[in-house]
Design a protein around this motif. Structure first.
Motif, PDB file in Angstrom:
ATOM      1  N   TYR A  34      17.979   3.504  -3.001  1.00 43.03           N
ATOM      2  CA  TYR A  34      17.716   2.951  -1.677  1.00 43.03           C
ATOM      3  C   TYR A  34      16.491   2.056  -1.690  1.00 43.03           C
ATOM      4  CZ  TYR A  34      21.445   5.819  -0.102  1.00 43.03           C
ATOM      5  OH  TYR A  34      22.683   6.348   0.057  1.00 43.03           O
ATOM      6  N   ALA A  35      16.482   1.122  -0.773  1.00 39.47           N
ATOM      7  CA  ALA A  35      15.453   0.084  -0.764  1.00 39.47           C
ATOM      8  C   ALA A  35      14.077   0.668  -0.536  1.00 39.47           C
ATOM      9  CB  ALA A  35      15.759  -0.935   0.330  1.00 39.47           C
ATOM     10  N   ASP A  36      13.083   0.011  -1.095  1.00 33.36           N
ATOM     11  CA  ASP A  36      11.703   0.394  -0.898  1.00 33.36           C
ATOM     12  C   ASP A  36      10.999  -0.758  -0.208  1.00 33.36           C
ATOM     13  OD1 ASP A  36       9.366   1.782  -1.039  1.00 33.36           O
ATOM     14  OD2 ASP A  36       8.918   1.245  -3.112  1.00 33.36           O
ATOM     15  N   VAL A  37      10.498  -0.528   0.995  1.00 27.63           N
ATOM     16  CA  VAL A  37       9.863  -1.594   1.749  1.00 27.63           C
ATOM     17  C   VAL A  37       8.700  -2.163   0.949  1.00 27.63           C
ATOM     18  CG1 VAL A  37       8.391  -2.031   3.751  1.00 27.63           C
ATOM     19  CG2 VAL A  37      10.553  -0.875   4.034  1.00 27.63           C
ATOM     20  N   GLY A  38       8.560  -3.457   0.993  1.00 27.42           N
ATOM     21  CA  GLY A  38       7.556  -4.142   0.207  1.00 27.42           C
ATOM     22  C   GLY A  38       8.210  -4.990  -0.856  1.00 27.42           C
ATOM     23  N   ALA A 539       1.352 -10.375  -7.126  1.00 24.85           N
ATOM     24  CA  ALA A 539       1.469  -9.953  -5.728  1.00 24.85           C
ATOM     25  C   ALA A 539       2.196  -8.617  -5.702  1.00 24.85           C
ATOM     26  CB  ALA A 539       2.231 -10.995  -4.914  1.00 24.85           C
ATOM     27  N   GLU A 540       1.533  -7.605  -5.211  1.00 27.51           N
ATOM     28  CA  GLU A 540       2.160  -6.296  -5.113  1.00 27.51           C
ATOM     29  C   GLU A 540       2.203  -5.860  -3.652  1.00 27.51           C
ATOM     30  OE1 GLU A 540      -0.311  -2.988  -6.580  1.00 27.51           O
ATOM     31  OE2 GLU A 540      -1.770  -4.540  -7.148  1.00 27.51           O
ATOM     32  N   PRO A 541       3.352  -5.377  -3.179  1.00 29.72           N
ATOM     33  CA  PRO A 541       3.434  -4.911  -1.797  1.00 29.72           C
ATOM     34  C   PRO A 541       2.525  -3.715  -1.588  1.00 29.72           C
ATOM     35  CG  PRO A 541       5.385  -4.277  -3.025  1.00 29.72           C
ATOM     36  CD  PRO A 541       4.605  -5.194  -3.909  1.00 29.72           C
ATOM     37  N   ILE A 542       1.943  -3.626  -0.415  1.00 28.45           N
ATOM     38  CA  ILE A 542       1.008  -2.555  -0.128  1.00 28.45           C
ATOM     39  C   ILE A 542       1.260  -2.036   1.275  1.00 28.45           C
ATOM     40  CG2 ILE A 542      -0.790  -4.135   0.698  1.00 28.45           C
ATOM     41  CD1 ILE A 542      -2.850  -2.276  -0.630  1.00 28.45           C
ATOM     42  N   ASP A 543       1.070  -0.750   1.458  1.00 30.60           N
ATOM     43  CA  ASP A 543       1.300  -0.144   2.764  1.00 30.60           C
ATOM     44  C   ASP A 543       0.192  -0.514   3.739  1.00 30.60           C
ATOM     45  OD1 ASP A 543       3.604   1.067   1.926  1.00 30.60           O
ATOM     46  OD2 ASP A 543       2.669   2.993   1.480  1.00 30.60           O
ATOM     47  N   GLY A 615       5.245  -7.349   5.196  1.00 31.86           N
ATOM     48  CA  GLY A 615       4.803  -8.631   4.644  1.00 31.86           C
ATOM     49  C   GLY A 615       3.400  -8.566   4.081  1.00 31.86           C
ATOM     50  N   ILE A 616       2.921  -7.361   3.756  1.00 35.42           N
ATOM     51  CA  ILE A 616       1.546  -7.168   3.309  1.00 35.42           C
ATOM     52  C   ILE A 616       1.528  -7.128   1.781  1.00 35.42           C
ATOM     53  CG2 ILE A 616      -0.528  -5.761   3.562  1.00 35.42           C
ATOM     54  CD1 ILE A 616       0.900  -4.411   5.982  1.00 35.42           C
ATOM     55  N   TYR A 617       0.710  -7.999   1.165  1.00 36.78           N
ATOM     56  CA  TYR A 617       0.631  -8.064  -0.292  1.00 36.78           C
ATOM     57  C   TYR A 617      -0.822  -8.048  -0.751  1.00 36.78           C
ATOM     58  CZ  TYR A 617       5.571  -9.298  -0.500  1.00 36.78           C
ATOM     59  OH  TYR A 617       6.947  -9.281  -0.388  1.00 36.78           O
ATOM     60  N   ALA A 618      -1.070  -7.307  -1.834  1.00 33.72           N
ATOM     61  CA  ALA A 618      -2.360  -7.349  -2.518  1.00 33.72           C
ATOM     62  C   ALA A 618      -2.228  -8.362  -3.651  1.00 33.72           C
ATOM     63  CB  ALA A 618      -2.731  -5.970  -3.053  1.00 33.72           C
ATOM     64  N   ILE A 619      -3.050  -9.389  -3.635  1.00 33.05           N
ATOM     65  CA  ILE A 619      -2.965 -10.482  -4.606  1.00 33.05           C
ATOM     66  C   ILE A 619      -4.107 -10.340  -5.610  1.00 33.05           C
ATOM     67  CG2 ILE A 619      -2.744 -12.968  -4.900  1.00 33.05           C
ATOM     68  CD1 ILE A 619      -0.665 -11.836  -3.008  1.00 33.05           C
ATOM     69  N   SER A 620      -3.789 -10.491  -6.891  1.00 32.50           N
ATOM     70  CA  SER A 620      -4.812 -10.367  -7.934  1.00 32.50           C
ATOM     71  C   SER A 620      -4.478 -11.282  -9.096  1.00 32.50           C
ATOM     72  CB  SER A 620      -4.899  -8.917  -8.419  1.00 32.50           C
ATOM     73  OG  SER A 620      -3.658  -8.497  -8.971  1.00 32.50           O
TER      74      SER A 620
END
Length: 621
Positions: A34-38, A539-543, A615-620
């Motif tokens: 099942y899908a994982d948000v992010g 870019a990694e999705p973050i809660d 739509g929240i992403y941690a960019i590094s």
């Protein structure tokens, strides 16, 4: 040792072989993931709006009617076959094709029977009389120059100004790695933009991609030529020419809104047209939340449903998952799930809608919400009758989330806490506020209005989207000043992390070329992920979680997030950067839309409460 087997009765050996074979068979079955948000939840693997083609001869056009076709080299290759197929219905085509053509660029060769070397923008002016007299118009451009060379909205508006009555069709793109032209990279984003613009501008897509790679993802290029329809990876071969001309001729047979019968592949015209369910809210989660409130459910119960939908589909009615290599085509019996609650196989939802006498287009959010509600009041997907009676007895958000998962989803997952967490975020976002009529599901096209000049704060680069150097520069069909908060946020992040000056002009150009601009709404929530990769960033999705965001900031990462509400956001919707955390735990932001926000400290709970999940992403680096 071999003699030992002679002592074992044959029937025991046969049973053993059977058990071993059965075990391997069961292990080979794909389990539902099942899908994982992010993840790219809004990235449509399949669009019912774009794959529907009619298999009958044109029915809305009569013999003697004229058709206008505007194209590039693919139309040049296919011209003779176009004429032959259309002649079967007595249609009279005017075909203006040219090799290498785009809307703004001229071609290098035309067929002997028509076409011109002029850019398509000039060709339509020369062909005004033919366009005005046409009963249907087909555009087959995009292979040359992609979105930059073929601004979809402008092209539709120009043609429709000449002929406001004729339906417009657009042939989408397909290309394989065999094609060596630079334009191959344009095709996926162009197809994605076509899907978005077809709704905004009210035109039909003729799905050539699906003929080349049935069930594939038209937004991802290069693709695979399953049908053997392409000569050189782009232009159709003899078989492909016949497929394309037949497809175009048959597609002209219906100008009503199509829906796809996912079980049979046959097309049907939806009774509801653009849909009959009125929804209120800024984005799909809010619209769905308020839909269930309107059905008499409590805020906790509505949020519990949405917590599950966020995990399943991101509340995207066209989401289809492809876990473990399962088929992307919902027509296949072994396909992955489709829609809001991931009906598996995807074709199930069509029969359910029929049983419920729901006739609006199946790919619409309102239609699928109606199907879910019908399920809840009749028999759930897991076979529970009158599920709604017990569900209405739930009093907490935890109970509602778990009950919906157990008896509606039946996913067999143990990650209930994550579903509850999303349900809590939905309740916090929408449970105590009145419905809003402004803004869109991505960022807002209106953005703030008091922006000032850009500035540097320590090592962080702050850009204003209203800087005179670029406020009037284009962002697709809008401008950076009006709708460029997403590209501006990414320009800040890229410039800060790489040490190179990357302006909102550059990020807006790239974002537009990748279909990140959403007409009337601003930027797709995927903009952080898509643009970061172009500049070599992760870019990694973050809660939406203070502890997670704080940890990411302490690791040197920067956070891009959409949100709506009080400053530093806007009521309509706005992208900002969370750029740091103070020793006292306050957040620091980078805001392209306000002149008095980027040098202030902000309460993390205030920021979190306005952020939009998904739509929240941690960019590094």
């Amino acid at each position: 040792m071999k003699d030992i087997f002679k002592l074992i009765p044959n029937y025991i050996i046969k049973i053993s072989y059977l058990l071993i074979a059965t075990t391997f068979f069961l292990l080979s079955l794909n389990t539902t993931v099942y899908a994982d948000v992010g993840q790219d939840l809004t990235y449509p693997f399949y669009s019912a709006k774009t794959v529907c083609t009619q298999n009958s001869s044109p029915s809305n056009l009569k013999s003697g009617d004229s058709v206008y076709i505007l194209g590039d080299s693919i139309s040049v290759y296919t011209e003779a076959s176009y004429r032959s197929e259309l002649a079967k219905s007595g249609l009279q085509p005017t075909i203006n094709g040219s090799v290498g053509r785009s809307w703004i660029g001229g071609g290098s060769y035309t067929p002997t029977t028509g076409g011109s070397l002029k850019p398509a923008k000039e060709a339509v002016q020369d062909d005004k009389a033919s366009i005005q007299g046409a009963k249907a118009i087909v555009i087959a451009l995009g292979s040359n120059g992609g979105l930059n060379g073929n601004p979809i909205g402008e092209m539709i508006d120009t043609v429709r100004e000449i002929n406001p009555n004729a339906p417009i069709f657009w042939v989408n793109l397909a290309g394989t790695a065999k094609w060596t032209g630079a334009n191959l990279a344009y095709m996926g984003p162009f197809n994605q933009a076509l899907t978005t613009e077809s709704t905004a501008k009210n035109f039909r897509i003729i799905d050539w991609f699906n003929q080349v790679n049935p069930g594939g993802n038209p937004n991802s290029q290069p693709t695979i030529d399953k049908a053997g329809a392409l000569e050189d990876g782009l232009h159709p071969n003899t078989s492909g020419i016949q497929k394309l001309s037949t497809l175009v001729a048959s597609s002209l047979g219906s100008t009503k809104t199509p829906t796809e019968n996912l079980n049979t592949g046959n097309c049907q015209c939806a009774v509801g047209g653009s849909g009959s369910v009125e929804l209120i809210g800024n984005d799909n989660p809010e619209k769905a939340f308020r839909y269930f409130l309107g059905k008499g459910l409590s805020p906790e119960q509505a949020a519990g449903i949405l917590g599950n939908m966020m995990i399943e589909s991101g509340v995207d009615p066209e989401n289809i998952q492809d876990p473990g290599g399962r088929s992307q085509n919902p027509n296949d019996a072994g396909s992955a799930g489709w829609g809001l609650i991931q009906w598996t196989p995807g074709g199930k939802i069509i029969n359910i809608a029929k049983n419920a006498n729901i006739n609006t287009p199946i790919y619409e959010l309102g239609t699928q919400l109606e199907v879910v509600w019908w399920h809840m009041n009749n028999t759930s997907p897991t076979g529970v009758k009158n599920f709604i009676e017990k569900f209405k007895q739930t009093t907490t958000i935890e109970e509602a989330t778990a009950d919906f998962e157990d008896r509606m989803e039946g996913a067999g997952v143990t990650a209930i806490p994550r579903r509850i967490k999303f349900a809590q975020e939905i309740l916090a976002s929408y449970g105590g506020s009145a419905p809003s009529q402004s803004g869109g599901g991505a960022s807002s096209a209106s953005c703030p209005t008091d922006g000032g000049a850009g500035q540097n704060i320590g090592n962080f680069v702050v850009y204003s989207q209203y800087d005179p150097a670029w406020k009037d520069k284009p962002y697709s069909s809008s401008t950076i000043g009006i709708a460029g908060c997403g590209p501006s946020a990414m320009a800040m992040i890229i410039s800060t992390l790489t040490g190179k000056k990357v302006t909102p002009v550059e990020t807006a150009d790239y974002a537009a070329s990748q279909g990140m601009y959403v007409s009337g709404s601003g930027s797709s929530w995927l903009i952080g992920s898509v643009v970061a990769k172009q500049w070599g960033l992760k870019a990694e999705p973050i809660d939406r979680d203070v502890a997670q965001i704080t940890q990411a900031l302490q690791q040197g990462k920067l956070i891009i997030t959409p949100g709506s509400g009080a400053k530093p956001f806007t009521s309509g919707g706005h992208f900002i950067v969370i750029r740091g955390v103070t020793p006292s735990g306050k957040f620091l932001v980078g805001d392209s839309g306000h002149k008095d926000t980027s040098d202030k400290e902000w309460d993390p709970q205030q920021i979190i409460s306005s952020m939009r999940p998904g739509g929240i992403y941690a960019i590094s680096k």
